[in-house]
Each structure stands twice: as C-alpha cells, then as structure tokens.
Design a protein around this motif. Structure first.
Motif, mmCIF file in Angstrom:
data_model
loop_
_atom_site.group_PDB
_atom_site.id
_atom_site.type_symbol
_atom_site.label_atom_id
_atom_site.label_comp_id
_atom_site.label_asym_id
_atom_site.label_seq_id
_atom_site.Cartn_x
_atom_site.Cartn_y
_atom_site.Cartn_z
ATOM 1 N N VAL A 103 -2.162 -22.853 -24.265
ATOM 2 C CA VAL A 103 -1.644 -24.100 -24.858
ATOM 3 C C VAL A 103 -0.529 -24.655 -23.973
ATOM 4 O O VAL A 103 0.045 -23.936 -23.147
ATOM 5 C CB VAL A 103 -1.070 -23.851 -26.277
ATOM 6 C CG1 VAL A 103 -2.148 -23.381 -27.239
ATOM 7 C CG2 VAL A 103 0.084 -22.861 -26.249
ATOM 8 N N ASP A 104 -0.195 -25.919 -24.208
ATOM 9 C CA ASP A 104 0.958 -26.512 -23.538
ATOM 10 C C ASP A 104 2.245 -25.947 -24.165
ATOM 11 O O ASP A 104 2.225 -25.469 -25.298
ATOM 12 C CB ASP A 104 0.915 -28.034 -23.677
ATOM 13 C CG ASP A 104 -0.248 -28.635 -22.895
ATOM 14 O OD1 ASP A 104 -0.639 -28.030 -21.866
ATOM 15 O OD2 ASP A 104 -0.788 -29.671 -23.324
ATOM 16 N N PRO A 105 3.360 -26.011 -23.431
ATOM 17 C CA PRO A 105 4.593 -25.351 -23.881
ATOM 18 C C PRO A 105 5.044 -25.742 -25.295
ATOM 19 O O PRO A 105 5.550 -24.890 -26.038
ATOM 20 C CB PRO A 105 5.628 -25.778 -22.841
ATOM 21 C CG PRO A 105 4.831 -26.036 -21.611
ATOM 22 C CD PRO A 105 3.511 -26.584 -22.077
ATOM 23 N N ASN A 108 3.535 -23.456 -27.903
ATOM 24 C CA ASN A 108 3.695 -22.007 -27.707
ATOM 25 C C ASN A 108 3.881 -21.256 -29.024
ATOM 26 O O ASN A 108 3.378 -20.135 -29.185
ATOM 27 C CB ASN A 108 4.892 -21.750 -26.792
ATOM 28 C CG ASN A 108 5.139 -20.275 -26.590
ATOM 29 O OD1 ASN A 108 4.306 -19.577 -26.034
ATOM 30 N ND2 ASN A 108 6.262 -19.800 -27.076
ATOM 31 N N TRP A 109 4.589 -21.881 -29.968
ATOM 32 C CA TRP A 109 4.892 -21.225 -31.248
ATOM 33 C C TRP A 109 3.646 -20.743 -31.978
ATOM 34 O O TRP A 109 3.709 -19.754 -32.716
ATOM 35 C CB TRP A 109 5.684 -22.178 -32.146
ATOM 36 C CG TRP A 109 4.874 -23.391 -32.529
ATOM 37 C CD1 TRP A 109 4.807 -24.573 -31.865
ATOM 38 C CD2 TRP A 109 4.004 -23.512 -33.644
ATOM 39 N NE1 TRP A 109 3.943 -25.432 -32.479
ATOM 40 C CE2 TRP A 109 3.438 -24.811 -33.582
ATOM 41 C CE3 TRP A 109 3.640 -22.664 -34.693
ATOM 42 C CZ2 TRP A 109 2.518 -25.269 -34.532
ATOM 43 C CZ3 TRP A 109 2.716 -23.125 -35.646
ATOM 44 C CH2 TRP A 109 2.188 -24.420 -35.544
ATOM 45 N N GLY A 110 2.530 -21.429 -31.812
ATOM 46 C CA GLY A 110 1.323 -21.091 -32.582
ATOM 47 C C GLY A 110 0.178 -20.572 -31.741
ATOM 48 O O GLY A 110 -0.975 -20.620 -32.166
#
Ligand code: B9F
Length: 127
Positions: A103-105, A108-110
């Motif tokens: 994923v893109d930064p 990132n959380w998910g």
C-alpha cells in the motif's frame, strides 16, 4: 514417535494445499503453496514458499516460512507455528500468519492482516 519433519503434502482448515519438497540438514526448506481462498478475482496460481524448521529438539518442532504472492501482486505472507503429534500419531501444524499488502504510506495503518491456520497431512495430488 513425536518426531516431525515438514516434508510432504498438507491441507489446512480453509482447503489450501502446501507441498514441502525437502528439509535440508540445516532445517531450511522450500515448496509450493496453493491457496484455496483469495480476496481478489485474480486467478489463483501456486506460489513459492521458503522456510526453516528446528531439528535439534527431537520432536514437535517450531518453524516459520514465507509465501511470496508475486503471481497476484507484491503482497507477502509469513507463517509461524509448531508441529504436534497427537495420541493417534497424526501430525498437526498449529500456525499463525501475517499477510502484508503493498500500500501507499498513508494506508500503512491497515496493510497487515492476521489469522490462524491448522494443517494436516494429505495423500492428495501435488500442489
Ligand atoms: O488474497 C491474497 C491477495 C494478495 C494480493 C491480492 C490478493 C493472496 C492469497 C492470500 C491467501 C491467505 C490465506 N490462505 C491461506 O491458506 S495467506 C493466509 C491465509 N491462509 C488482498 C489484497 C492484498 C492482500 C490481500 Fe491480496
């Protein structure tokens, strides 16, 4: 015997199949992983796995391996677990996995899924 070597064919609780070709003297191994489930419409293809198992304990070893989903995308799953031998002599692999999605930064959380799988030996066809 409580000795467990991971070489062979396995199937897990969601129907995925895993073929471990051989375990080397140092405990390293490679094989193929054919998942029965996917979160995309992409056609499923067998993926390469690379891992390592403990050999020195003489039984019920811990292990880990990585599956590279390059046939789907740039996502990666790592599994870790332990091989148990039940009263019936049947081996069972109790595992947990982490699946990292690319994923893109800001996302990132998910990006990481977690779960468990239980594998048993199968005499079925190769992966
Ligand atoms: O669904 C995954 C995936 C990767 C990129 C697009 C789809 C690939 C298959 C993962 C299989 C997992 C389960 N199978 C199994 O036996 S590995 C752990 C489970 N045990 C969706 C978008 C990005 C990541 C997920 Fe994807």
């Amino acid at each position: 015997s409580h000795f467990c070597v991971l070489t062979g064919l396995w199937r897990n609780d969601v129907g995925s199949r895993m073929q471990i070709d051989r375990v080397n003297e140092d405990g390293s191994f490679s094989g193929k992983y054919h998942t029965a489930v996917s979160l995309t419409e992409n056609s499923i293809k067998p993926a390469t796995l690379i891992g390592s198992q403990q050999l020195s304990e003489g039984g019920q070893p811990t292990f880990g391996f990585t599956v590279n989903w390059k046939s789907f995308s740039e996502s990666t799953t790592v599994f870790t677990g332990q091989c148990y031998v039940g009263e019936n002599g049947k081996e069972i692999l109790q595992t947990m996995w982490l699946l990292r999605e690319k994923v893109d930064p800001q996302n990132n959380w998910g990006a990481t899924r977690v779960g468990t799988n239980i594998f048993t030996r199968t005499k079925g066809q190769n992966v």
